[in-house]
Design a protein around this motif. Structure first.
Motif, short mmCIF file in Angstrom:
data_model
loop_
_atom_site.label_atom_id
_atom_site.label_comp_id
_atom_site.label_asym_id
_atom_site.label_seq_id
_atom_site.Cartn_x
_atom_site.Cartn_y
_atom_site.Cartn_z
N UNK A 1 0.89 -1.18 0.04
CA UNK A 1 0.02 0.01 -0.04
C UNK A 1 0.94 1.18 0.02
N UNK A 2 1.94 1.19 0.70
CA UNK A 2 2.88 2.56 0.77
C UNK A 2 3.49 2.47 -0.47
N UNK A 3 3.80 1.43 -1.21
CA UNK A 3 4.38 1.64 -2.34
C UNK A 3 3.76 2.21 -3.34
N UNK A 4 2.33 1.67 -3.47
CA UNK A 4 1.23 2.14 -4.33
C UNK A 4 0.97 3.51 -4.41
N UNK A 5 1.15 4.17 -3.24
CA UNK A 5 0.75 5.51 -2.95
C UNK A 5 2.10 6.35 -3.18
N UNK A 6 3.33 5.63 -3.51
CA UNK A 6 4.65 6.41 -3.55
C UNK A 6 4.98 7.04 -2.29
N UNK A 7 4.69 6.45 -1.23
CA UNK A 7 4.99 6.83 0.21
C UNK A 7 6.00 5.90 0.83
N UNK A 8 6.63 5.06 0.38
CA UNK A 8 7.51 4.40 0.85
C UNK A 8 8.91 4.99 0.41
N UNK A 9 9.68 4.85 1.68
CA UNK A 9 11.22 5.34 1.40
C UNK A 9 11.94 4.30 1.91
N UNK A 10 12.77 4.50 3.11
CA UNK A 10 13.96 3.50 3.46
C UNK A 10 13.35 2.39 4.04
N UNK A 11 14.00 1.15 4.12
CA UNK A 11 13.70 -0.13 4.62
C UNK A 11 14.62 -0.25 5.72
N UNK A 12 14.20 -0.54 6.94
CA UNK A 12 15.13 -0.86 8.02
C UNK A 12 15.04 -2.43 8.23
N UNK A 13 16.19 -3.01 8.25
CA UNK A 13 16.31 -4.54 7.95
C UNK A 13 16.83 -5.31 9.11
N UNK A 14 15.97 -6.20 9.52
CA UNK A 14 16.33 -7.06 10.47
C UNK A 14 15.52 -8.38 10.53
N UNK A 15 15.64 -9.13 11.56
CA UNK A 15 15.01 -10.23 11.77
C UNK A 15 14.66 -10.68 13.25
N UNK A 16 13.35 -10.57 13.73
CA UNK A 16 12.92 -11.12 15.04
C UNK A 16 12.41 -12.18 15.10
N UNK A 17 12.43 -13.11 16.20
CA UNK A 17 11.37 -14.08 16.21
C UNK A 17 10.86 -14.23 17.57
N UNK A 18 9.67 -14.04 17.62
CA UNK A 18 8.96 -14.10 19.10
C UNK A 18 9.53 -12.95 19.87
N UNK A 19 9.60 -11.76 19.22
CA UNK A 19 9.90 -10.65 19.91
C UNK A 19 11.58 -10.63 20.32
N UNK A 20 12.33 -11.44 19.73
CA UNK A 20 13.71 -11.35 20.17
C UNK A 20 14.69 -11.51 18.74
N UNK A 21 15.74 -10.74 18.95
CA UNK A 21 16.77 -10.77 17.85
C UNK A 21 17.31 -12.02 17.47
N UNK A 22 17.25 -12.26 15.95
CA UNK A 22 17.79 -13.41 15.60
C UNK A 22 18.74 -13.10 14.52
N UNK A 23 19.59 -14.07 14.17
CA UNK A 23 20.49 -13.85 13.06
C UNK A 23 19.74 -13.49 11.45
N UNK A 24 20.13 -12.54 10.93
CA UNK A 24 19.43 -12.21 9.68
C UNK A 24 19.13 -13.31 8.88
N UNK A 25 20.06 -14.41 8.63
CA UNK A 25 20.06 -15.50 7.78
C UNK A 25 18.76 -16.33 8.02
N UNK A 26 18.35 -16.30 9.37
CA UNK A 26 17.15 -16.99 9.47
C UNK A 26 15.72 -16.27 9.00
#
Length: 257
Positions: A182-207
Motif C-alpha cells: 500500500x505504501x509503495x502504491x501510494x509512492x510514500x515508501x522510502x527506506x527499509x530498516x532491515x532485521x529479523x526478530x522471532x517471538x520478539x527477540x533478535x535473531x541472525x538475519x540468515x534465519x
C-alpha cells in the motif's frame, strides 16, 4: 535499486569512527546517522564533519534518524529547528520522525488532528531545505497499523511526508506485506530498516531470508532507496558482518525478480 547500509543506532555504545569502520568492513554503502547517539540535534559542526568522512569512504548519507516525536512539543516550529539544522548540515535526504507515543486505537480524535497538524508543520519546514520527512513505522504510534498509518498520511495532507518501513512485531506477515504494498502504491515508501526478530527477540538475519524475500516482492526495485541493517543480535560486530553479507547476497539474488 536498494542500496545496502546501516542504521548507526545499531551500535549505540560505539563511536562514529567505529560505525564508519564497520560500514567499510561490511562493504555497505550508506548510513542513517542517529540523532540520539552520534549527531545531537543542533550540532551542525559535527554533522558537517561526519558528512565529509562518510562521503570520503565512498558511502552515502541515507537519513538523519531523529527522535523528534509528534505530540510532545510545545512549539513544533521552534523545537524541530535544531533537528532540521543538523540534517541540513549532514546533507541528509530525509529526517526520520516518530508518530507520537500512543497506540492508534487509544488516540482521541482531537489528539490525532493535532498530530496531523504538527506533522504538516515540520514536513513543510523540511521541504524548505529540500529534505523529506518520514514517519517511523512502529508500534504504539500513529503508524502501528496499516489502516492508521495510511489514514494519517491523508489527514496530515503534507506532500513532503512519507514513511520508513520495518517488520514491526505488532503485525503478522500478511499485514506487513500489505502495508509495504500500500505504501509503495501510494509512492510514500522510502527506506527499509532491515532485521529479523522471532517471538520478539533478535535473531541472525540468515534465519529471516524467506520472510525478506516476501517483503522485497512488494518493493519497486527501480526506485532508489536504502535498505539499512539494524537490531543486530547481541550488538556484536561479528554478527553485523554476517548479517550484512546475507543481506547483500539476498539483494543480488532477488535483483532480477
Amino acid at each position: 535499486m536498494i542500496i545496502p547500509g546501516l542504521v548507526s543506532a545499531t551500535f549505540k555504545a560505539e563511536s562514529s569512527d567505529f560505525v564508519l569502520a564497520a560500514l567499510k568492513k561490511a562493504d555497505l554503502h550508506a548510513v542513517e546517522w542517529s540523532e540520539n547517539w552520534h549527531i545531537p540535534a543542533g550540532d551542525t559542526a559535527l554533522a558537517r564533519d561526519l558528512r565529509e568522512r562518510t562521503l570520503a569512504q565512498g558511502a552515502e548519507i541515507a537519513a538523519y534518524g531523529s527522535y523528534y516525536r509528534l505530540g510532545q512539543n510545545s512549539d513544533p516550529a521552534k523545537d524541530f529547528l535544531p533537528t532540521l539544522q543538523s540534517a541540513a548540515a549532514l546533507g541528509a535526504p530525509l529526517i526520520r520522525i516518530w508518530g507520537g507515543g500512543t497506540a492508534s486505537e487509544e488516540l482521541e480524535a482531537d489528539t490525532r488532528r493535532a498530530l496531523a497538524t504538527e506533522a504538516r508543520i515540520v514536513s513543510d519546514m523540511a521541504a524548505s531545505e529540500g529534505i523529506k520527512v518520514a514517519l517511523e513505522w512502529h508500534k504504539n504510534t500513529v503508524t502501528d497499523t496499516n489502516e492508521s498509518g495510511l489514514s494519517f498520511l491523508d489527514e496530515a495532507a503534507a506532500e513532503n511526508l512519507y514513511c520508513l518501513w520495518q517488520p514491526t512485531v505488532a503485525l503478522d506477515m500478511d499485514e506487513r506485506c500489505e502495508g509495504l504494498k500500500l505504501l509503495q502504491a501510494r509512492s510514500r515508501l522510502l527506506n527499509l530498516h532491515v532485521y529479523y526478530w522471532l517471538e520478539g527477540k533478535r535473531r541472525p538475519f540468515a534465519e529471516g531470508l524467506d520472510e525478506w524475500r516476501r517483503y522485497l516482492q512488494q518493493v519497486n526495485r527501480s526506485e532508489k532507496r536504502y535498505g539499512l541493517l539494524e537490531f543486530v543480535l547481541n550488538n556484536t560486530e561479528e554478527q553485523f558482518l554476517e548479517d550484512a553479507a546475507q543481506w547483500k547476497r539476498l539483494l543480488q539474488e532477488t535483483a532480477m525478480n
